[in-house]
Scaffold this motif. Structure first.
Motif, short mmCIF file in Angstrom:
data_model
loop_
_atom_site.label_atom_id
_atom_site.label_comp_id
_atom_site.label_asym_id
_atom_site.label_seq_id
_atom_site.Cartn_x
_atom_site.Cartn_y
_atom_site.Cartn_z
N GLU A 1 17.71 16.02 -0.64
CA GLU A 1 17.11 17.24 -0.12
C GLU A 1 15.87 16.96 0.73
N LEU A 2 15.38 15.73 0.69
CA LEU A 2 14.19 15.36 1.48
C LEU A 2 14.56 14.66 2.78
N ASP A 3 15.83 14.50 3.07
CA ASP A 3 16.26 13.66 4.19
C ASP A 3 15.72 14.11 5.54
N ASP A 4 15.41 15.39 5.70
CA ASP A 4 14.94 15.89 7.00
C ASP A 4 13.44 15.73 7.20
N LEU A 5 12.74 15.27 6.19
CA LEU A 5 11.30 15.08 6.30
C LEU A 5 10.98 13.82 7.10
N PRO A 6 9.75 13.71 7.62
CA PRO A 6 9.35 12.46 8.29
C PRO A 6 9.49 11.27 7.34
N LYS A 7 9.74 10.10 7.90
CA LYS A 7 10.05 8.92 7.11
C LYS A 7 8.98 8.61 6.07
N GLU A 8 7.71 8.62 6.47
CA GLU A 8 6.64 8.27 5.54
C GLU A 8 6.56 9.26 4.39
N GLU A 9 6.77 10.53 4.69
CA GLU A 9 6.66 11.56 3.66
C GLU A 9 7.82 11.47 2.66
N LYS A 10 9.02 11.32 3.16
CA LYS A 10 10.16 11.25 2.23
C LYS A 10 10.15 9.94 1.44
N ALA A 11 9.62 8.88 2.03
CA ALA A 11 9.50 7.62 1.28
C ALA A 11 8.55 7.79 0.10
N MET A 12 7.43 8.46 0.34
CA MET A 12 6.45 8.66 -0.73
C MET A 12 6.99 9.58 -1.82
N LEU A 13 7.59 10.69 -1.43
CA LEU A 13 8.07 11.65 -2.42
C LEU A 13 9.23 11.08 -3.24
N ASN A 14 10.08 10.28 -2.62
CA ASN A 14 11.15 9.63 -3.36
C ASN A 14 10.59 8.66 -4.40
N LYS B 1 0.08 9.91 -7.50
CA LYS B 1 -0.32 8.86 -6.56
C LYS B 1 0.57 7.65 -6.81
N LEU B 2 0.81 6.89 -5.74
CA LEU B 2 1.71 5.76 -5.85
C LEU B 2 1.18 4.70 -6.81
N HIS B 3 -0.12 4.44 -6.78
CA HIS B 3 -0.71 3.40 -7.62
C HIS B 3 -1.52 4.00 -8.77
N GLN B 4 -1.07 5.13 -9.25
CA GLN B 4 -1.72 5.84 -10.34
C GLN B 4 -1.77 4.99 -11.61
N ARG B 5 -2.94 4.95 -12.25
CA ARG B 5 -3.12 4.16 -13.47
C ARG B 5 -3.28 5.07 -14.68
N ARG C 1 0.07 0.75 -14.27
CA ARG C 1 0.58 1.66 -13.25
C ARG C 1 1.73 2.50 -13.79
N LEU C 2 1.63 3.80 -13.58
CA LEU C 2 2.66 4.71 -14.05
C LEU C 2 4.00 4.46 -13.37
N VAL C 3 3.99 4.30 -12.04
CA VAL C 3 5.22 4.21 -11.27
C VAL C 3 5.96 2.91 -11.52
N TYR C 4 5.25 1.77 -11.50
CA TYR C 4 5.90 0.47 -11.51
C TYR C 4 6.05 -0.15 -12.90
N GLU C 5 5.17 0.22 -13.81
CA GLU C 5 5.16 -0.42 -15.13
C GLU C 5 5.48 0.57 -16.25
N ASP D 1 0.81 -1.21 0.00
CA ASP D 1 0.00 0.00 0.00
C ASP D 1 0.85 1.26 0.00
N ALA D 2 1.97 1.22 0.68
CA ALA D 2 2.84 2.39 0.81
C ALA D 2 4.28 1.97 0.60
N PRO D 3 5.16 2.92 0.27
CA PRO D 3 6.58 2.58 0.13
C PRO D 3 7.16 2.09 1.45
N ILE D 4 8.19 1.26 1.35
CA ILE D 4 8.86 0.72 2.53
C ILE D 4 10.22 1.40 2.67
N TRP D 5 10.41 2.10 3.78
CA TRP D 5 11.70 2.74 4.03
C TRP D 5 12.67 1.68 4.54
#
Length: 408
Positions: free
Chosen positions: A208-221, A374-378, A341-345, A166-170
């Protein structure tokens, strides 16, 4: 979708499986009188008469000393290290772990014990929404765990984003790379022995995102534009196990040699023909298509398009397999509805196709220019030969926006 299975299931201990390679006697033992030894051609499984390529100038073989007849074949790791494109050492380490994970998946897919792994689990729809036909199966989940384990062991990955989660894994605060993956595309066809595949893309971690909370920087990366990819690849599990990859300087293919466990370079610069005579799409949905797409298909299969030959339909319903054939023979592979999926495929495959001289599009725009939101954007996906893609896009209305009979 994250796995909810328990450790009591014997199938979920498969990620720790390490296949043993058979030991073969040396040629000196087999041929003590030094009778000339000829390595069998691999054209029967590679297509186009391709054979394992001799090493580039100055390279050495990974085979044992004194085995001069086999010297010169280039492995994947040799090629990405110092004998081919010379990528940075951290990326070589990462590629080593990815190809090891894919060899384990190849063994799993070919195993006679994967019958139950191919059955639906009833765990619900795939991450990001989808119909029951997209519901994850144990084989998907095991493949996902194999890849995650390899990325963790590499020490080179900050975050993994997978179609199965469901979400990226840091993974690590100091890993230099981000990996996006579809661990096992086409797995619903596994019972029929239809080819399947693994898709992956690699980005640099956004420091440049390293100081963000883990969940946020994982998603943006994980939501980086495809134009920022530094490497991408797919592995086709079929009669041969073929790894097709790009590092931004052309597209290369490697074929798994089961006798050694190495991926061997079989084409250092694969080029998609500028034109093909094959289109790959689910023709059963013809009457659901928009007018522009129907006119394009009607035109080319009658031989009335810009290329005055009649096109043929070839559709496997396995994205990696359909694309691999398109890379070899030219033409267009497509899914005109908002499904892939845009991100994975779409992003990794478009990067590979562009580096081979083709084009990846959503029917209107270049895939690699799109910014994921979105992570699972089609989205619709069209991949293929440059001239075929230009002709297709000229029809304008090729994106299927209504989906009768589908649950999306």
């Amino acid at each position: 979708m994250q796995s909810t299975t328990t450790s009591s299931s014997p199938f979920y201990r498969l990620p720790s499986f390490r296949p043993k390679l058979q030991n073969f006697p040396s040629k000196t033992h087999l041929f003590p009188l030094r009778i000339p030894f000829y390595r069998q051609r691999m054209s029967s499984i590679l297509g186009h008469g391709l054979r394992p390529l001799k090493a580039l100038a100055g390279s050495t073989s990974s085979s044992s000393a004194g085995d001069n007849d086999d010297d010169g074949f280039v492995t994947l790791i040799e090629y990405v290290g110092k004998k081919g494109i010379n990528v940075e050492d951290d990326l070589v380490v990462l590629i080593h772990h990815i190809q090891y994970a894919c060899k384990r998946i190849a063994a799993l897919v070919a195993s006679p014990f994967n019958t139950n792994l191919g059955k639906q689990t009833g765990l619900g729809a795939v991450a990001g929404g989808g119909s029951d036909r997209d519901a994850p199966k144990p084989l998907d989940i095991v493949s996902n765990e194999i890849i995650l384990s390899s990325l963790q062991k590499s020490g080179k990955v900050a975050v993994m984003a997978s179609e199965e989660n469901d979400a990226p894994i840091w993974i690590s605060n100091d890993g230099p790379y981000v990996v996006v993956t579809d661990p096992l595309d086409g797995s619903r066809n596994i019972d029929a022995s239809i080819p399947t595949g693994t898709i992956f893309g690699i980005y640099k971690r956004l420091e440049e995102l390293d100081d963000l909370p883990k969940e946020e920087k994982a998603m943006l990366n994980s939501l980086q534009s495809g134009s920022r990819l530094i490497a991408a690849g797919y592995v086709l599990y079929s009669s041969a196990t073929i790894l097709c990859t790009t590092f931004g300087s052309g597209t290369q293919t490697f074929t798994l040699d089961h006798s050694t466990g190495d991926f061997i370079l079989t084409n250092p610069s694969i080029k998609i023909p500028p034109r093909g005579q094959i289109y790959s799409v689910n023709d059963a949905r013809y009457f659901d298509w928009p007018e522009g797409l129907r006119r394009y298909i009607d035109t080319i299969r009658q031989g009335k398009g810009r290329y005055p030959k009649k096109y043929s339909a070839r559709y496997i319903c396995s994205l990696v397999a359909d694309l691999h054939r398109t890379l070899l023979y030219g033409g267009v592979a497509m899914n005109p509805r908002d499904h892939l999926r845009l991100v994975y495929e779409a992003n990794p495959l478009s990067f590979i196709v562009e580096q081979a001289g083709g084009r990846g599009s959503n029917g209107k725009n270049r895939i690699l220019s799109l910014q994921p939101v979105k992570l699972h954007q089609r989205l619709p996906l069209f991949l293929g030969s440059l001239e075929d893609m230009e002709e297709l896009e000229s029809y304008g209305d090729v994106q299927q926006k209504v989906n009768p009979g589908y649950e999306v």
